[in-house]
Scaffold this active site. Structure first.
Site, short mmCIF file in Angstrom:
data_model
loop_
_atom_site.label_atom_id
_atom_site.label_comp_id
_atom_site.label_asym_id
_atom_site.label_seq_id
_atom_site.Cartn_x
_atom_site.Cartn_y
_atom_site.Cartn_z
N GLY A 39 0.80 -1.28 0.18
CA GLY A 39 -0.02 -0.14 0.21
C GLY A 39 1.03 1.27 0.04
N SER A 40 0.29 2.45 0.54
CA SER A 40 1.04 3.72 0.52
C SER A 40 2.33 3.57 1.40
CB SER A 40 0.02 4.77 0.78
OG SER A 40 -0.42 4.77 1.91
N GLU A 99 5.64 -3.33 0.79
CA GLU A 99 5.78 -2.91 -0.69
C GLU A 99 4.94 -1.65 -0.69
OE1 GLU A 99 7.55 -4.12 -3.07
OE2 GLU A 99 8.36 -6.05 -2.11
N LEU A 100 5.46 -0.69 -1.05
CA LEU A 100 5.03 0.67 -0.99
C LEU A 100 4.93 1.32 -2.16
CD1 LEU A 100 6.68 1.39 2.37
CD2 LEU A 100 4.62 0.16 2.22
N GLY A 101 4.97 2.64 -2.19
CA GLY A 101 4.67 3.60 -3.16
C GLY A 101 5.82 3.72 -4.22
N CYS A 138 1.71 1.23 -8.79
CA CYS A 138 2.71 1.71 -8.05
C CYS A 138 4.05 1.91 -8.71
CB CYS A 138 2.95 0.68 -6.76
SG CYS A 138 3.21 -0.97 -7.72
N GLU A 156 4.15 10.78 -5.19
CA GLU A 156 3.56 10.08 -6.20
C GLU A 156 2.34 10.22 -6.18
OE1 GLU A 156 2.25 6.28 -3.97
OE2 GLU A 156 2.75 5.18 -5.54
N PHE A 176 -0.37 8.96 -8.51
CA PHE A 176 -1.40 8.23 -8.59
C PHE A 176 -2.61 8.49 -9.22
CE2 PHE A 176 -2.91 3.89 -6.54
CZ PHE A 176 -1.82 3.30 -6.78
#
Ligand code: NAD
Length: 494
Positions: free
Chosen positions: A236-237, A258-260, A292, A387, A389
Site C-alpha cells: 500500500g502507500s 511493498e510501498l509507493g 505503484c 507519487e 497516482f
C-alpha cells in the site's frame, strides 16, 4: 469527453455470485460498495470487527501446524487446483475487477495473467529443497539448516490490483505451510477477498487456513497487532506503510512492506522517440496512472524534448475516458472523489507555484480525469516530488547522462525505472547506476512477472520481496537442526 454507459448492460449472476450469497466476512457495520465509474450499487456486506480478526487469527493459528505437516504433493495440488479454478472463472472475476476497480479490459487481463501465474508458480514451491546439510566442527553430529513456516501471515492489500497483490502473498505463503488472513481494501472486497475465499474453498484448502477480513485502518491495525499473527505483509502507500512497519516492528514481528513509487523514465537523445512516447504514455496513463510502478517522472534529453512532448500530448488527446466495463475506452475513473481531488490539487499547485506548464489535460468530469502532460516542472513541485497516482506525465529535461542519472536518483522512492536509448551499452551503463528495485532498458516502468523478485528500495519498501526464490525468504524462517547419535555430556564440571 466522458463516454456514457448504456444502461441496459447488467452483470450476469455466476459461480462467484452464488458464493457471495452466503459469504459473511464480519459481524460489524454494514458497508456498501459502489462502482466508481457509474456510482451504481455493487453489494452490501458486514465489515469485520477487531473481535472478528481475533477469531480468525486464533483459528488460523490452530489450523497451521497440521497444514505445514501435510505432504508437499498435497500442498502443491491445492495451489494447482486453485489456479485451475481461477482460470475457469476468469470472465466472472474479470467483470468484478473492472466494476470494483474501474480497470479497463487490457489492464484487467494483465492482472488476471499475473494472478494465475502467481498461483502456478507457488504450486511448484513445495517441490523445492527447503534446506541443506552444512559442515560442522563436530564430526559425530549431523548439522542441517531448514526453512520452517513463519506461522500466520497477516496480509493487507490495496484496491488497485487486488487479485494479483493478494495472490502474490496468499499462494506462496500457503505453499510453504503458513496460514493467511487477508485484508483487502474495503473498496474491493470481492476481487480482493471473496474471490480468494471461493477459489481456495473449492480447491480443497482445509478450514481455517485462509480467512478474509474486510475493513479499513481499524481492522488492519487489529490484524497487525494480533498476538496470533506472526508476520505482516503490507502492500500500500508509504504513509500507511510507515504506521504498519512501526506497529509490527514494536511487536518484533517480521514485516514485509511493498510501498509507493515515483518512477523515472529516461529518454536519451538517441532513443526511438515514437516507441519512447508510446511507452511514456502507457506508463503514465494506463489505469489512470493508479499503479505503484507507473512512470511519475519523464526525464528527457533537451534536444528531443519538444518532439517527445508533442507525441505524448497527441496520445493524451486521443485517449478516451469513460466507464471501462460498458464502453470502449482506454481510461476509466479515478477510484474515488478524495483521490481525484488529491490528483487535481497536485496538478494545480504545480502549475500555480511549481513552474509547470500545462500542455494537455488538467481537467476532469465526475471521476474521469483527463490524461495530463506538464512541462518545465520545478524539481520541488509536488507533481515531481510526490507519487501522484493519477494520469499525469510531468516532463523535465537534461543535458548529460550524468544529469539524467542524478535526476532519476533524486527521489527517496526506488521502485522501478526505464531508460530508452538506441545504444544498449549506454542504456545499460545508466540503468546500473539507478537506485531502484527494477530497471528496464528500452522498456517502461510497469513490468512484472511471477518469476522475478518484485520489490523496491528506499521509501518503496523495506526489502521484503515477492516472487521467485525471494518468496522462500519472505514466507519462511531458518532453523538450525543438529542430531547426534550418542547423547553428548559436558564432562565432570558440568
Ligand atoms: P493505502 O496505504 O491507503 O491502503 C492499503 C491498505 O492498507 C488497505 O487495505 C487499507 O484498508 C489498509 N490500511 C489503511 N490504513 C491502515 C492502517 N492505519 N493500518 C493498517 N492498514 C491500513 O494504499 P491505497 O491508496 O489503497 O493504495 C495505493 C498505494 O499502494 C500507492 O501508494 C501505491 O504505490 C501502493 N502500491 C504499492 C505496490 C507495490 O508492490 N509496491 C503495489 C500496489 C500499490
Amino acid at each position: 469527453m466522458v463516454v456514457t454507459a448504456p444502461d441496459q448492460v447488467a452483470q450476469e449472476a455466476g459461480w462467484l455470485d452464488s458464493f457471495l450469497a452466503d459469504w459473511q466476512p464480519g459481524t460489524g457495520e454494514m458497508h456498501t460498495v459502489n462502482e466508481p465509474a457509474t456510482g451504481r450499487h455493487l453489494l452490501d456486506l458486514q465489515m469485520s470487527t477487531p473481535a472478528d480478526v481475533a477469531r480468525a487469527a486464533a483459528a488460523a493459528k490452530s489450523a497451521q501446524p497440521a497444514w505445514a505437516a501435510t505432504s508437499y504433493q498435497e500442498r502443491s495440488a491445492v495451489l494447482r487446483r486453485a489456479a485451475e479454478i481461477y482460470e475457469a472463472h476468469r470472465p466472472e472475476f474479470g467483470t468484478w475487477t473492472m466494476r470494483e476497480t474501474g480497470a479497463h479490459r487490457n489492464k484487467m487481463h494483465h492482472e488476471q495473467n499475473f494472478t494465475a501465474g502467481e498461483a502456478l508458480a507457488a504450486a511448484a514451491m513445495p517441490w523445492q529443497p527447503y534446506g541443506s546439510l552444512v559442515p560442522t566442527v563436530q564430526k559425530e553430529r549431523l548439522s542441517m539448516i531448514r526453512r520452517v513456516p513463519v506461522g500466520v501471515v497477516g496480509a493487507i492489500t490495496p484496491w488497485n490490483s487486488p487479485s494479483v497483490l493478494g495472490m502474490r502473498v496468499v499462494a506462496p505463503a500457503l505453499a510453504l505451510g503458513n496460514a493467511v488472513i487477508l485484508k483487502p481494501d474495503p473498496q474491493t472486497p470481492v476481487c480482493g477477498g471473496a474471490m480468494f475465499a471461493a477459489v481456495f474453498k473449492e480447491a480443497g484448502l482445509p478450514d481455517g487456513l485462509l480467512q478474509i477480513v474486510i475493513g479499513d485502518a481499524d481492522t488492519g491495525q487489529a490484524l497487525v497487532t494480533d498476538p496470533n499473527v506472526n508476520m505482516v505483509s503490507f502492500t500500500g502507500s508509504t504513509e500507511v506503510g510507515r504506521i504498519v512497519g512501526a506497529m509490527a516492528g514494536g511487536l518484533l514481528k517480521k514485516v514485509s512492506l511493498e510501498l509507493g513509487g515515483n518512477n523515472p523514465l529516461i529518454i536519451l537523445d538517441d532513443a526511438d522517440l515514437a516507441a519512447a512516447a508510446s511507452a511514456g504514455a502507457y506508463a503514465s496513463f494506463q489505469f489512470q496512472g493508479q499503479v505503484c510502478f507507473a512512470t511519475g517522472r519523464h526525464i528527457v534529453h533537451q534536444s528531443v524534448a519538444k518532439e517527445y512532448v508533442d507525441l505524448l500530448a497527441q496520445k493524451a488527446r486521443r485517449l478516451r475516458t469513460g466507464d471501462p466495463y460498458r464502453t470502449d475506452v482506454e481510461l476509466g475513473p479515478i477510484v474515488n472523489e478524495r483521490q481525484l481531488q488529491r490528483v487535481d490539487d497536485i496538478v494545480q499547485r504545480s502549475i500555480q507555484s511549481g513552474g509547470a506548464k500545462l500542455v494537455e489535460g488538467g481537467t476532469y468530469e465526475g471521476l474521469f480525469y483527463r490524461p495530463t502532460v506538464l512541462t518545465d516542472v520545478h524539481l520541488d513541485a509536488p507533481a515531481w516530488t510526490d507519487e501522484i497516482f493519477g494520469p499525469v506525465a510531468p516532463v523535465v529535461t537534461f543535458a548529460t547522462d550524468e544529469e539524467a542519472i542524478e535526476l532519476a536518483n533524486a527521489s527517496e522512492y526506488g521502485l522501478s525505472a526505464g531508460v530508452y536509448s538506441h545504444s544498449i551499452s549506454r542504456g545499460l551503463a545508466i540503468a546500473q547506476q539507478i537506485r531502484a528495485g527494477m530497471v528496464h532498458v528500452n522498456d517502461q516502468t510497469i513490468n512484472d512477472e511471477a518469476t522475478i523478485p518484485f520489490g523496491g528500495m528506499g521509501l518503496s519498501g523495506n526489502g521484503g520481496r515477492f516472487g521467485a526464490e525471494a518468496n522462500f525468504d519472505t514466507f519462511t524462517q531458518w532453523q538450525w537442526l543438529t542430531v547426534r547419535d550418542e547423547p553428548k555430556s559436558f564432562g565432570p564440571t558440568y
